[in-house]
Design an enzyme around this catalytic site. Sequence first.
Site, PDB file in Angstrom:
ATOM      1  N   GLU A 159      -5.429  -5.296  10.583  1.00  0.00           N
ATOM      2  CA  GLU A 159      -4.447  -4.239  10.782  1.00  0.00           C
ATOM      3  C   GLU A 159      -4.759  -3.490  12.083  1.00  0.00           C
ATOM      4  OE1 GLU A 159      -2.477  -3.074   6.812  1.00  0.00           O
ATOM      5  OE2 GLU A 159      -4.193  -1.779   7.128  1.00  0.00           O
TER       6      GLU A 159
ATOM      7  N   GLU B   9      -6.904   4.396   7.943  1.00  0.00           N
ATOM      8  CA  GLU B   9      -6.690   5.838   7.734  1.00  0.00           C
ATOM      9  C   GLU B   9      -7.958   6.476   7.162  1.00  0.00           C
ATOM     10  OE1 GLU B   9      -3.038   5.484   5.505  1.00  0.00           O
ATOM     11  OE2 GLU B   9      -1.992   4.931   7.347  1.00  0.00           O
TER      12      GLU B   9
ATOM     13  N   LYS C  91       0.086   4.219  -0.227  1.00  0.00           N
ATOM     14  CA  LYS C  91      -0.600   5.393   0.338  1.00  0.00           C
ATOM     15  C   LYS C  91      -0.432   6.593  -0.596  1.00  0.00           C
ATOM     16  CE  LYS C  91       0.230   3.440   4.864  1.00  0.00           C
ATOM     17  NZ  LYS C  91       0.054   3.606   6.282  1.00  0.00           N
TER      18      LYS C  91
ATOM     19  N   GLY D 234       2.172   2.175  10.794  1.00  0.00           N
ATOM     20  CA  GLY D 234       3.086   3.307  10.636  1.00  0.00           C
ATOM     21  C   GLY D 234       3.740   3.738  11.929  1.00  0.00           C
TER      22      GLY D 234
ATOM     23  N   SER E 137       3.313  -2.238  10.426  1.00  0.00           N
ATOM     24  CA  SER E 137       4.767  -2.201  10.635  1.00  0.00           C
ATOM     25  C   SER E 137       5.463  -3.529  10.331  1.00  0.00           C
ATOM     26  CB  SER E 137       5.097  -1.717  12.058  1.00  0.00           C
ATOM     27  OG  SER E 137       4.610  -0.391  12.249  1.00  0.00           O
TER      28      SER E 137
ATOM     29  N   HIS F  95      -9.536   0.897   4.853  1.00  0.00           N
ATOM     30  CA  HIS F  95      -8.257   1.118   5.544  1.00  0.00           C
ATOM     31  C   HIS F  95      -8.494   2.029   6.753  1.00  0.00           C
ATOM     32  CE1 HIS F  95      -4.175   2.400   6.405  1.00  0.00           C
ATOM     33  NE2 HIS F  95      -3.780   1.328   5.740  1.00  0.00           N
TER      34      HIS F  95
ATOM     35  N   ASN G  54       0.864  -1.178   0.000  1.00  0.00           N
ATOM     36  CA  ASN G  54       0.000   0.000   0.000  1.00  0.00           C
ATOM     37  C   ASN G  54       0.905   1.235   0.000  1.00  0.00           C
ATOM     38  OD1 ASN G  54      -1.813   2.049   0.490  1.00  0.00           O
ATOM     39  ND2 ASN G  54      -2.285   1.430   2.591  1.00  0.00           N
TER      40      ASN G  54
HETATM   41  C1  PEP Z   1      -0.855   0.033   6.042  1.00  0.00           C
HETATM   42  O1  PEP Z   1      -0.921   1.214   5.764  1.00  0.00           O
HETATM   43  O2  PEP Z   1      -1.732  -0.748   5.615  1.00  0.00           O
HETATM   44  C2  PEP Z   1       0.254  -0.435   6.857  1.00  0.00           C
HETATM   45  C3  PEP Z   1       0.219  -1.638   7.319  1.00  0.00           C
HETATM   46  O3  PEP Z   1       1.256   0.486   7.089  1.00  0.00           O
HETATM   47  P1  PEP Z   1       2.677   0.170   7.797  1.00  0.00           P
HETATM   48  O4  PEP Z   1       3.219  -1.087   7.185  1.00  0.00           O
HETATM   49  O5  PEP Z   1       3.522   1.364   7.475  1.00  0.00           O
HETATM   50  O6  PEP Z   1       2.407   0.020   9.244  1.00  0.00           O
END
Ligand code: PEP
Length: 262
Positions: free
Chosen positions: A172, A102, A15, A178, A217, A100, A13
Amino acid sequence: MSEQARRPLVAGNWKMNGSLTSNAERLLIIRAALDRLNGIDVVLCPPYPYLAQLGQELAGSTAAVGAQDASRWAPSGAYTGEVSAPMLADLGCGYVIVGHSERRGLLAESDALVAEKFEQVQAAGLIPILCVGETLAEREAEQTLAVVLRQLQAVIARLGIAALENSVLAYEPVWAIGTGRTASPAQAQEVHAQTRGFVAQCDAKIADSLRILYGGSVKPDNADELFAAPDIDGGLIGGAALDAQAFLAICAAAQRTVSSNG
Ligand code: PEP
């Protein structure tokens, strides 16, 4: 079906990151390595403006292109700023991320709205990657499973359990996205197993074949232990997906689970 039969999937992803130039550089490295990544599915999800670029640069490769969102409306109309699922299909997308955290958090997307988007994505013949996960406060209040199942049930209530057949789930935890703070393999496995168990109560066959990715992460140095968990079928990768070598190292970790299972 055992967990070995679920083909691992690693989705990047990107973003709201990238440019024509930096994407081309990243894709050159990824494309050159794709032939060595047997037995897993790789999906790259750039921002909308770069979907065509990825379609061209990955044409003929084993990687699929995915979008990061789709409109609740389709196929077209007076919806300024929206991009419909049929348009994404037209561009060659195979997958679309929906729900997601976000978007749920920053744009106040509700469970019901996410379910509508999920429906449009499937109606366009694309595979939704449905993101679910709890905030830190919800985990501390021991609400993790309740939140994950509430988000999942919104889709099941709208579309029925069969809708999960052609979909991917991504667990997630919001507190791990992040932040550099990863769920431990045991924490992630527990939620994955409980979620799969819930789906199995509705349909055991769908539960067995449903790919549940972990996201939050994931890095090259923790991917092996996360992907080794029996109910973790790959990852949704944010930050590390912007570094071609790190992303490929994570893909290689997913591939090792195939080798060690087979
Ligand atoms: C994500 O945005 O779906 C995600 C898992 O981000 P990160 O790997 O940076 O935590």
